[in-house]
Design a protein around this motif. Sequence first.
Motif, PDB file in Angstrom:
ATOM      1  N   ASP A 118      70.540  47.579  11.699  1.00  0.00           N
ATOM      2  CA  ASP A 118      70.801  47.216  13.093  1.00  0.00           C
ATOM      3  C   ASP A 118      71.862  48.075  13.769  1.00  0.00           C
ATOM      4  O   ASP A 118      72.385  47.702  14.815  1.00  0.00           O
ATOM      5  CB  ASP A 118      71.217  45.750  13.174  1.00  0.00           C
ATOM      6  CG  ASP A 118      72.480  45.454  12.373  1.00  0.00           C
ATOM      7  OD1 ASP A 118      72.921  46.329  11.608  1.00  0.00           O
ATOM      8  OD2 ASP A 118      73.020  44.335  12.512  1.00  0.00           O
TER       9      ASP A 118
ATOM     10  N   MET B  38      66.538  38.344  12.448  1.00  0.00           N
ATOM     11  CA  MET B  38      66.353  39.761  12.158  1.00  0.00           C
ATOM     12  C   MET B  38      66.044  39.981  10.676  1.00  0.00           C
ATOM     13  O   MET B  38      65.145  40.750  10.312  1.00  0.00           O
ATOM     14  CB  MET B  38      67.611  40.532  12.564  1.00  0.00           C
ATOM     15  CG  MET B  38      67.441  42.027  12.571  1.00  0.00           C
ATOM     16  SD  MET B  38      68.901  42.856  13.256  1.00  0.00           S
ATOM     17  CE  MET B  38      68.861  42.278  14.954  1.00  0.00           C
TER      18      MET B  38
ATOM     19  N   LEU C  66      71.686  47.228  17.424  1.00  0.00           N
ATOM     20  CA  LEU C  66      70.338  46.883  17.881  1.00  0.00           C
ATOM     21  C   LEU C  66      70.123  45.381  17.719  1.00  0.00           C
ATOM     22  O   LEU C  66      70.590  44.779  16.751  1.00  0.00           O
ATOM     23  CB  LEU C  66      69.301  47.648  17.061  1.00  0.00           C
ATOM     24  CG  LEU C  66      69.495  49.166  16.981  1.00  0.00           C
ATOM     25  CD1 LEU C  66      68.430  49.787  16.098  1.00  0.00           C
ATOM     26  CD2 LEU C  66      69.481  49.787  18.365  1.00  0.00           C
ATOM     27  N   HIS C  67      69.368  44.788  18.656  1.00  0.00           N
ATOM     28  CA  HIS C  67      69.224  43.334  18.666  1.00  0.00           C
ATOM     29  C   HIS C  67      67.783  42.843  18.610  1.00  0.00           C
ATOM     30  O   HIS C  67      67.545  41.651  18.431  1.00  0.00           O
ATOM     31  CB  HIS C  67      69.904  42.757  19.919  1.00  0.00           C
ATOM     32  CG  HIS C  67      71.374  43.053  20.004  1.00  0.00           C
ATOM     33  ND1 HIS C  67      72.307  42.382  19.240  1.00  0.00           N
ATOM     34  CD2 HIS C  67      72.050  43.961  20.749  1.00  0.00           C
ATOM     35  CE1 HIS C  67      73.518  42.849  19.518  1.00  0.00           C
ATOM     36  NE2 HIS C  67      73.387  43.808  20.411  1.00  0.00           N
ATOM     37  N   ASP C  68      66.803  43.733  18.747  1.00  0.00           N
ATOM     38  CA  ASP C  68      65.393  43.332  18.761  1.00  0.00           C
ATOM     39  C   ASP C  68      64.878  43.244  17.322  1.00  0.00           C
ATOM     40  O   ASP C  68      64.754  44.270  16.634  1.00  0.00           O
ATOM     41  CB  ASP C  68      64.586  44.363  19.545  1.00  0.00           C
ATOM     42  CG  ASP C  68      63.120  43.994  19.698  1.00  0.00           C
ATOM     43  OD1 ASP C  68      62.555  43.366  18.765  1.00  0.00           O
ATOM     44  OD2 ASP C  68      62.523  44.339  20.729  1.00  0.00           O
ATOM     45  N   PRO C  69      64.546  42.036  16.814  1.00  0.00           N
ATOM     46  CA  PRO C  69      64.117  41.902  15.415  1.00  0.00           C
ATOM     47  C   PRO C  69      62.889  42.735  15.077  1.00  0.00           C
ATOM     48  O   PRO C  69      62.820  43.326  13.991  1.00  0.00           O
ATOM     49  CB  PRO C  69      63.831  40.398  15.276  1.00  0.00           C
ATOM     50  CG  PRO C  69      64.672  39.750  16.317  1.00  0.00           C
ATOM     51  CD  PRO C  69      64.678  40.719  17.475  1.00  0.00           C
ATOM     52  N   GLY C  70      61.931  42.796  15.982  1.00  0.00           N
ATOM     53  CA  GLY C  70      60.723  43.573  15.713  1.00  0.00           C
ATOM     54  C   GLY C  70      61.014  45.056  15.602  1.00  0.00           C
ATOM     55  O   GLY C  70      60.498  45.743  14.703  1.00  0.00           O
ATOM     56  N   LEU C  71      61.837  45.555  16.507  1.00  0.00           N
ATOM     57  CA  LEU C  71      62.214  46.967  16.483  1.00  0.00           C
ATOM     58  C   LEU C  71      62.977  47.298  15.205  1.00  0.00           C
ATOM     59  O   LEU C  71      62.704  48.315  14.540  1.00  0.00           O
ATOM     60  CB  LEU C  71      63.077  47.293  17.706  1.00  0.00           C
ATOM     61  CG  LEU C  71      63.675  48.701  17.761  1.00  0.00           C
ATOM     62  CD1 LEU C  71      62.577  49.748  17.857  1.00  0.00           C
ATOM     63  CD2 LEU C  71      64.641  48.827  18.943  1.00  0.00           C
TER      64      LEU C  71
ATOM     65  N   ARG D 148      61.843  49.750  12.067  1.00  0.00           N
ATOM     66  CA  ARG D 148      62.776  50.814  11.727  1.00  0.00           C
ATOM     67  C   ARG D 148      63.073  50.829  10.221  1.00  0.00           C
ATOM     68  O   ARG D 148      63.124  51.890   9.596  1.00  0.00           O
ATOM     69  CB  ARG D 148      64.056  50.577  12.535  1.00  0.00           C
ATOM     70  CG  ARG D 148      65.090  51.661  12.520  1.00  0.00           C
ATOM     71  CD  ARG D 148      66.133  51.282  13.557  1.00  0.00           C
ATOM     72  NE  ARG D 148      67.133  52.292  13.745  1.00  0.00           N
ATOM     73  CZ  ARG D 148      68.398  52.166  13.383  1.00  0.00           C
ATOM     74  NH1 ARG D 148      68.793  51.067  12.779  1.00  0.00           N
ATOM     75  NH2 ARG D 148      69.270  53.125  13.618  1.00  0.00           N
TER      76      ARG D 148
END
Length: 267
Positions: free
Chosen positions: A172, A237, A191-196, A200
Amino acid sequence: MTGTPRIDLNADVGESFGSWRMGADEELLPLVSSANVACGFHAGDPSVMRRTLAQCASLGVVVGAHVSYRDLAGFGRRFVDLAPAELEADVQYQLAALRGLAAVEGATVGYVKPHGALLYNAIAHHEAQAAAVVAAVHGVDPSLALLGLPGSRVLALAQDVGLTCVTEAFADRGYRADGTLVPRSEPGAVLHDPGLVADRVVSMVRDGEVLAVTGERLRIGARSVCLHGDTPGAVAMARAVRSALDAAGVRVAPFVGESSVDSGPRG
């Protein structure tokens, strides 16, 4: 990559202090294979350490000592210009405390991960402090592994004295083009978007790459990926990352106990 791909997932845990609570360790620990347990200098206290160690033992999660500067007020994220001998003693004190409590709870400390934007990152290039941390770990137990940033000075020095060196990536955190982490004070650091984040991490494992904030693709070759327990939405996440790895056929397993020694890429 041949065979079944595998990766260690580690998380920073045990960071509560007294009546103050940090993170969601009970939900996070079942999702990881290694746990960086705070040793009381940046967070944690003896009761929190014992409770966390007991949870790790019951789940079969490998324990790492999350050593830090003596900086409770700053959560270990401020640089402290210690004399090398003092830093060495501080790291050994923390290791001794965690190992003693681990013995009570039936857990074993298998590795060390320096904590904080400053100690962790300082010893990537600060020769004297990197040497002090290596001397501290080696002096307590040369069989302990050291978890750190690829290409860091501390891992190079640790390899020189025969410590097992394990490279780490961050699920993250944003990366600069030179492979260092974006400071938390700058945009794109977290980073805060779990899917992204999940996509990654799969790319980190399968392709050995991560995208820098400026668009470059960086080779990382990490054997462990860190999930920060204090990031907002950390549990969601972690679940997304674990599900994505499972779906991609990646085995989540601790690096402690592996027969190979990997100091990671240089440069």
